[in-house]
Motif scaffolding. Sequence first.
Motif: not given
Length: 326
Positions: A214-216, A269-282, A284-288
């Motif tokens: 979750t991202d919220d 269906g399969t998601p287009g992207a999935s959260y993986l980590t948090v970058n230096e700016n805080g 959330m990073v979501r690779p395809k």
Amino acid sequence: MYLIKPACCFLTGLLLLMPVGLNAAETKPNIVLIMADDVGSDAIGCYGGRSYPTPHIDALAKGGMKFNHGYAMPVCHPTRVCLMTGRYPFRFGKAGSKWGDYPSDAEGISIGNRMQQAGYATAVAGKWQLCMMKNDKQHPSRVGFDEWCLFGWHEGGRYHHPLIYQNGALRDDASSLYGPEVYADFLIDFMKRSHKAGKPFFAYYPMALCHDVTDDLKNEHVAYYKYGRWMTYAEMMASMDDMVGKVVASLNEMGVRDNTLIIFTTDNGTPGASYLTVNENGKMVRPKVVSVQNDKIVPGGKGKLDDTGTRVPLIANWPGHIKAGT
């Protein structure tokens, strides 16, 4: 387009064909309904998926019936309303379209309620997404479930350091546990107790896997998996298949496999992207997420109205009743 009716309609038809007036445990099969989260047919090996090994799910297809034209809604919540009620959400008016909610008119007529009326012990574990659990801790009981073990949707983690409600109370022992193991173990214990009591069981397993975290949450993120990141989509797929295998193995150990119908499907269906980590700016990073199916590259299509968003696996396995490899 060929459409498959919701699995609950399939189960209702099955119940109508069963003898009545005899010992329930001898005439009615146990039913395990598994619905994985965010897994299109492109991600499953027996449907031509090449990116993620799914040996346990493939074994269910090999030993049972694989539906080649299974469809769901393109996103999770409306699929869950359909599955629980056998109706499209618009049939309930505005109440059926309120995100993350369940129409009050459907309480008492859900698949859980119908299974209770048919003499089944009922339980659900994993993802609910039909209410905010902290505001309505008894909701699953009104929708037909004797027991439940569900993570707090949009309240906390579902995987590592999960926030879990069990039978109306918040668990205080889950901080060091892996959520998917908790949900599977809960259902296995329920099935064992029901079998020992001589009562047929309906175990509904709406899996947390393979939806991303979750991202919220306000001013925080859920716990990482390891190495400062959450699970990759491939890691979640592997765990999802393992959990399916664990449930099937428990049925074999109980000696009830031949009297248990297993249905496996997914919510979209399969998601287009999935959260993986948090970058230096805080942020959330979501690779395809991209899969390979039958030597074709298939970008995740969750949310779309084409096959990448709506075409899902549907497998039914019942030894001695459903012919293998059909």
